[in-house]
Motif scaffolding. Structure first.
Motif, mmCIF file in Angstrom:
data_model
loop_
_atom_site.group_PDB
_atom_site.id
_atom_site.type_symbol
_atom_site.label_atom_id
_atom_site.label_comp_id
_atom_site.label_asym_id
_atom_site.label_seq_id
_atom_site.Cartn_x
_atom_site.Cartn_y
_atom_site.Cartn_z
ATOM 1 N N ARG A 161 -127.575 -37.475 75.211
ATOM 2 C CA ARG A 161 -126.843 -37.742 76.480
ATOM 3 C C ARG A 161 -125.522 -38.097 76.687
ATOM 4 O O ARG A 161 -124.663 -37.544 77.376
ATOM 5 C CB ARG A 161 -127.902 -38.895 77.407
ATOM 6 N N ASP A 162 -125.130 -39.317 75.782
ATOM 7 C CA ASP A 162 -123.880 -39.932 75.763
ATOM 8 C C ASP A 162 -122.858 -38.853 75.267
ATOM 9 O O ASP A 162 -121.583 -39.076 75.272
ATOM 10 C CB ASP A 162 -123.726 -41.317 75.120
ATOM 11 N N LEU A 167 -123.350 -32.975 80.164
ATOM 12 C CA LEU A 167 -124.124 -33.714 81.146
ATOM 13 C C LEU A 167 -122.923 -34.921 81.791
ATOM 14 O O LEU A 167 -123.430 -35.664 82.246
ATOM 15 C CB LEU A 167 -125.334 -34.442 80.416
ATOM 16 N N ARG A 171 -124.447 -38.293 84.286
ATOM 17 C CA ARG A 171 -125.403 -39.267 83.679
ATOM 18 C C ARG A 171 -126.100 -40.129 84.635
ATOM 19 O O ARG A 171 -127.066 -40.932 84.060
ATOM 20 C CB ARG A 171 -124.221 -40.103 82.698
ATOM 21 N N THR A 174 -129.631 -38.845 84.927
ATOM 22 C CA THR A 174 -130.117 -38.381 83.625
ATOM 23 C C THR A 174 -130.910 -39.557 82.846
ATOM 24 O O THR A 174 -130.347 -40.649 82.720
ATOM 25 C CB THR A 174 -129.098 -37.872 82.735
#
Length: 395
Positions: A161-162, A167, A171, A174
């Motif tokens: 994710r990071d 994305l 975030r 998420t």
């Protein structure tokens, strides 16, 4: 509660994400959720199909081919509209990347529903296909529109994710839900195989690798490491576009007697391979390897693992370096060989890491844990009156 999953492919189409999606749907159905799956038929077959499996209604749209990994399926949007009308889902669960999921953006009926977008992976811009990089400029606006419209986005690890540019703007909505696997099916005499596909070459350490034979999997690096590791023999399970090149490399390295290319195998043969192996290796070289479901399969089978420390990939989360496996630099055949030699020489180390991996699977990566967390997210997306309506319609 009724949930319509929209995926790319479905088993028996080979792939870790396809198997996970099918298992997740079955686990949700077992918890009383009405589940339907819309995906594409495998391009190798291409014909539309409809069947019920593990209490899940599966609809496969006809698929004529893939273009830059995108299924070509003119009937998909019509089937999506029909399923929304007839199945009456309370929400959509969209598995991406999948260009066919974009049809939801153009459907008024779909836009009236909450969406959970399961972000399996970014579109790999470092892939060795210039057409993919060029096409992404057309793909990205739809991708971002899908994420903008999503009520919740789910990814399998915080690391991925990071590190995801796609994305970055989303975030705050998420959630991290690691992928999970259920218990392996019980198989009598799993360590004994009469299959010609499950054959361990050589007499040394039984090394197993599983995956599509694509360049980013790094199997060429593994073969070069094996050439430096006479203590091991490799069983490589999978098929793909690099098959011929890998076989040629094995001949060039003069290790044909210590490598067996098994090709695609069925679930029973795969389970036997995991049961018989002594060490598992995932040598991927790029972030296209977003998570590594095969790593969880190996951990479930009590196997120690050697994998690569890919920046921004979930592999570094699944494999706890020095606990249930060893991480080496991507593309470093010498480091990979050293790690394999270390495990080949130390049975106690293999047992310790294998036990730790199995414990880690039970604590972090079970299908039950994943399904329960997903169900929590579903409930959070539906208002109280929708819960009551969904309960009234539940099968």
């Amino acid at each position: 509660m009724r949930v319509l999953h929209v995926g790319k492919f479905f088993p028996p189409h080979a792939g870790g994400i396809e198997r996970f999606s099918a298992d997740l749907c079955a686990a949700l159905a077992a918890r009383g959720v009405g589940v339907a799956m819309l995906a594409h038929a495998s391009p190798a077959d291409g014909k539309a199909r409809h069947f019920r499996e593990n209490d899940v209604d599966v609809h496969l749209a006809a698929c004529h081919r893939q273009w830059l990994y995108a299924p070509v399926s003119p009937s998909f949007p019509f089937l999506l509209a029909r399923l929304i009308r007839e199945f009456r889902p309370d929400l959509l669960h969209l598995h991406v990347p999948n260009t066919s999921a974009f049809w939801a953006l153009l459907s008024p009926a779909a836009r009236r529903l909450p969406w959970l977008v399961q972000w399996q992976a970014d579109v790999p811009l470092d892939i060795r296909r210039p057409g993919v990089r060029a096409a992404y400029s057309l793909y990205r606006p739809f991708e971002q529109a899908l994420l903008r419209r999503a009520s919740t986005i789910v990814t399998a690890s915080a690391l991925y994710r990071d590190s995801s540019a796609a994305l970055a703007a989303w975030r705050d909505k998420t959630q991290v839900v690691p992928l999970g696997l259920g218990p392996a099916e019980k198989m009598e005499n799993a360590t004994k195989s009469t299959s010609a596909n499950i054959r361990w070459p050589g007499t040394g350490l039984r090394l197993l690798a599983v995956g599509r034979l694509s360049y980013y999997k790094g199997f060429d690096v593994l073969l070069r490491a094996l050439a430096q590791t006479p203590e091991a023999g490799l069983l490589l399970i999978g098929s793909g576009e690099c098959d011929a090149g890998l076989r040629a490399l094995a001949r060039e390295l003069r290790i044909e007697d210590r490598v067996h290319f098994a090709g695609h195998v069925d679930d029973a043969e795969l389970a036997r391979a995991y049961a018989q192996a002594q060490l598992f290796c995932l040598p991927s070289i790029e972030r296209t390897e977003a998570f590594g479901v095969v790593l969880i399969e190996a951990m479930r089978a009590r196997l120690p693992v050697v994998a690569t420390a890919i920046a921004g990939s979930g592999v570094g989360y699944v494999v706890a370096d020095g606990v249930n496996g060893t991480l080496v630099a991507p593309g470093d055949a010498a480091a990979l060989a050293a790690a394999i030699r270390r495990f080949a020489a130390d049975a106690a180390l293999r047992e310790r890491y294998g036990a730790a991996g199995q414990a880690r699977w039970l604590a972090e990566f079970t299908l039950d844990r994943c399904a329960e967390r997903m169900l929590e997210l579903y409930r959070a997306l539906l208002p109280a009156d929708a819960h009551r309506a969904a309960a009234a319609r539940a099968p």
